[in-house]
Design an enzyme around this catalytic site. Structure first.
Site, PDB file in Angstrom:
ATOM      1  N   GLU A 115      -4.080  -4.050   3.619  1.00 36.36           N
ATOM      2  CA  GLU A 115      -4.669  -3.914   2.292  1.00 36.36           C
ATOM      3  C   GLU A 115      -6.030  -4.585   2.178  1.00 36.36           C
ATOM      4  OE1 GLU A 115      -1.667  -5.081  -0.490  1.00 36.36           O
ATOM      5  OE2 GLU A 115      -0.336  -3.449   0.101  1.00 36.36           O
ATOM      6  N   ASP A 130       9.367  -5.434  -8.423  1.00 33.77           N
ATOM      7  CA  ASP A 130       8.911  -4.248  -7.694  1.00 33.77           C
ATOM      8  C   ASP A 130      10.114  -3.604  -7.027  1.00 33.77           C
ATOM      9  OD1 ASP A 130       7.684  -2.304  -6.136  1.00 33.77           O
ATOM     10  OD2 ASP A 130       6.829  -3.727  -4.716  1.00 33.77           O
ATOM     11  N   LYS A 158       4.556   1.932  -9.397  1.00 30.39           N
ATOM     12  CA  LYS A 158       4.106   2.688  -8.227  1.00 30.39           C
ATOM     13  C   LYS A 158       4.588   4.127  -8.392  1.00 30.39           C
ATOM     14  CE  LYS A 158       4.335  -1.197  -4.944  1.00 30.39           C
ATOM     15  NZ  LYS A 158       5.120  -1.788  -3.828  1.00 30.39           N
ATOM     16  N   SER A 204       0.592   0.164   0.550  1.00 31.36           N
ATOM     17  CA  SER A 204      -0.166  -0.323   1.711  1.00 31.36           C
ATOM     18  C   SER A 204      -0.769   0.823   2.508  1.00 31.36           C
ATOM     19  CB  SER A 204       0.723  -1.191   2.600  1.00 31.36           C
ATOM     20  OG  SER A 204       1.901  -0.505   2.946  1.00 31.36           O
TER      21      SER A 204
END
Length: 433
Positions: A205, A312, A337, A367
């Site tokens: 990242e 997450d 996401k 990522s």
């Protein structure tokens, strides 16, 4: 004039050199929307399923030709003729066509590509920027970036268990200034690490991936870089981490490299609390594993009134999982996401539930990214207030930041940078200077 006339998918490469799918939706008026699908490295077990070909002779099994075939075949047949302005109808058609709970028949990567490309085509057709098409005239909040400047865990080949160490330039007055602050700190950090003999290669990242003596040393480097760049840790720049604890959780224990014996949930919470007491740490993502719900409840009791606790892997952008988490007192924030759930409609449903439940929302990249900047428009469209899209290097990360610059410029005086609001609501947590 806004009916879907054709859909076409192709196999492209993401930022890790792995195949992903890109979809183009063309309307009968000639307008085209294009979207590329991201891919994660550390993934929650409850995420919608990303399909791969499995042919070891091609891209080491990671090809997506079957996904391309699904889009160009059955998905195309089902969706052509639907009005692109009817996003819910398009997405529900895709969900019904797949017929599984986790989109394992057609693949979340197939479905998401069509869903996002449809929204883009519709925005083009009605002459609106994407963020305004998503959120209307009220879409004007520029998010605080959570900039991942030190990488560890599954994102880097080093000895750090914590996956992401991030800076949050909350003291800026505009997003443009926030981006500049982040870049200055990033380059200062590089100089400091290099002077101390550390390799300054970057992880997936775009953050640095040094071998350090401890996690405390990583925090100390961040504080030093902030100060040497001319900013105040805690008031102008706050810190955030993504522990990604599921990655080192086994048999109800947490296996950290800096401890000879694994930690239980209570010990893990104390480990995290130590960082919040020593550093201006305002946000912890996935501090405990996705299946450690008892631990998450205790973590929320211990820290939930003081800092942002982001789910997450435990929520996977799923309204059902989030609803259960809200009911059980798990965390106070959710990472968004789009590829975890697979359609724009379901993503927006999850965001609405989060806002109704007084959970903060952070729109996030993966990522494995591409030059697609959809999440930048999404973050502004929903007034998320926060975005997580990597470091200040790698063009796949900067594509999102640069799109936010364009949006801020377009909004002119109506643009609101969320930093001061976030700072004011969390001013008591970070007085470590």
């Amino acid at each position: 004039m806004t009916a879907i006339a054709s859909i076409w998918a192709r196999e492209i490469l993401d930022s890790r050199g792995n195949p992903t799918v890109e979809v183009e939706v063309t309307l009968d008026s000639g307008y085209i929307g294009r979207a590329a699908v991201p891919s994660g490295a550390s993934t929650g077990t409850r995420e919608a399923l990303e399909l791969r070909d499995g042919d070891k002779q091609r891209y080491n099994g990671k090809g997506v030709l079957k996904v391309v075939e699904a889009v160009n075949g059955p998905i195309s047949e089902a969706v052509i003729g639907i009005d692109a302005l009817r996003q819910v109808q398009v997405d529900n058609t895709l969900i019904d066509l797949d017929g599984t709970d986790n989109k394992s028949k057609l693949g979340a990567n197939a479905i998401l590509g069509v869903s996002l490309a449809t929204a883009r085509a519709a925005a083009e057709a009605v002459g609106l920027p994407l963020y305004q098409y998503i959120g209307g005239t009220n879409a004007k909040v520029l998010p605080v970036p959570l900039m991942n400047v030190i990488n560890g865990g599954a994102h880097a080949p080093n000895n750090l268990d914590i996956q992401e160490f991030m800076i949050m330039p909350v003291g800026a007055e505009t997003f443009r200034d926030a981006l500049r602050m982040g870049a200055e700190i990033f380059h200062t950090l590089k100089t400091i690490l290099s002077a101390d003999g550390h390799v300054t290669s970057v992880g997936d990242e775009g953050g640095f991936a040094p071998h350090l003596k401890s996690h405390d040393e990583a925090f100390q480097y961040l504080v030093k870089a902030i100060e040497e760049a001319g900013y105040n840790p805690g008031s102008e720049v706050m810190l955030a981490i993504d522990v990604a604890a599921s990655e080192f959780y086994k048999d109800k224990r947490y296996f950290l490299t800096e401890y000879k014996t694994p930690l239980n949930s209570e010990e893990m919470i104390e480990w995290l609390k130590g960082f919040t007491s020593r550093y201006p740490l305002i946000s912890i993502e996935d501090g405990l594993a996705e299946n450690d719900w008892d631990g998450w409840r205790e973590l929320t009791v211990e820290l939930g009134n003081d800092i942002q606790l982001v789910g997450d892997d435990i929520f996977v952008t799923n309204p059902i999982m989030l609803s259960q988490g809200v009911e059980e007192g798990i965390g106070n924030s959710i990472l968004i996401k789009v590829n975890q759930i697979g359609t724009l409609t379901e993503t927006l449903d999850t965001i609405e539930l989060a806002k109704q439940s007084a959970y903060t929302t952070i729109v996030s990249h993966r990522s494995g990214e591409t030059e697609d900047s959809f999440i930048a428009d999404l973050a502004v469209g929903i007034n998320a207030g926060q975005i997580k899209t990597g470091s200040l290097s790698r063009s796949d990360r900067l594509a999102k930041y640069n799109q936010l610059l364009r949006i801020e410029e377009e909004l002119e005086d109506s643009a609101i940078y969320y930093g001061p609001v976030f700072s004011e609501s969390n001013h008591s947590c970070c007085d470590h200077t």
